[in-house]
Design an enzyme around this catalytic site. Structure first.
Site, short mmCIF file in Angstrom:
data_model
loop_
_atom_site.label_atom_id
_atom_site.label_comp_id
_atom_site.label_asym_id
_atom_site.label_seq_id
_atom_site.Cartn_x
_atom_site.Cartn_y
_atom_site.Cartn_z
N THR A 17 0.90 -1.29 0.03
CA THR A 17 0.04 0.16 -0.12
C THR A 17 0.87 1.27 -0.12
O THR A 17 2.01 1.23 0.24
CB THR A 17 -0.82 -0.01 1.24
OG1 THR A 17 -0.19 -0.01 2.45
CG2 THR A 17 -1.88 -1.27 1.37
N ASP A 18 0.21 2.52 -0.10
CA ASP A 18 0.77 3.71 -0.30
C ASP A 18 0.40 4.46 1.05
O ASP A 18 -0.03 3.77 1.80
CB ASP A 18 0.50 4.67 -1.51
CG ASP A 18 -1.17 4.80 -1.39
OD1 ASP A 18 -1.87 4.57 -0.76
OD2 ASP A 18 -1.45 5.17 -2.69
N MET A 19 0.96 5.74 0.92
CA MET A 19 0.40 6.37 2.34
C MET A 19 -0.72 6.65 2.77
O MET A 19 -1.15 6.74 3.94
CB MET A 19 1.12 7.59 2.33
CG MET A 19 2.78 7.65 2.35
SD MET A 19 3.31 9.29 2.17
CE MET A 19 2.64 10.19 3.39
#
Length: 131
Positions: A17-19
């Site tokens: 996942t990203d932020m």
């Protein structure tokens, strides 16, 4: 030529996942690659032996992808794979990533069979006879 549907499970981990907690776009390409590798293995093709004994490899020639919805941490996904067309050295594969019944990503991938020197060669028989 349309092959039977192959299903491959994926779980979304934190590293995917990203932020914002959403699966980073490039990871969908990793997911569909894993599913294609499992599909090829399930057809009885050992890619290590194919490379080491026959000097042949698969290479992605083209990918057309559509991102239709986000996947998030801990989602359980399914990658569906099927061959839809083929010529001597190329195979066109349709892949979808689903969360439950929702399609969140689709791709059409063209793979080629090559010698280690990069020369196109005929696909292995199990992939030529999918139907």
């Amino acid at each position: 030529m349309t092959s039977p549907l192959h299903s491959f499970p994926i779980t979304v981990y934190y590293e995917d996942t990203d932020m914002g907690g959403i699966v980073y776009h490039a990871n969908y390409l990793k997911y569909i690659e894993r599913a294609r590798s499992a599909w090829v293995r399930d057809k009885g093709i050992d890619q290590n032996a194919m490379r080491d004994c026959d000097g042949l490899i698969f290479a992605v020639r083209r990918v057309e992808a559509d991102y239709l919805g986000p996947a998030r941490l801990d989602d359980r996904l399914t990658v569906e794979t099927r061959a839809v067309a083929g010529t001597g050295a190329r195979l066109v594969i349709e892949q979808s990533v689903l969360r439950g019944t929702d399609v969140i990503f689709t791709a059409q991938v063209t793979i080629a069979c090559l010698t280690l020197a990069g020369k196109p060669v005929k696909l292995p028989a199990p992939l030529r006879t999918t139907g």
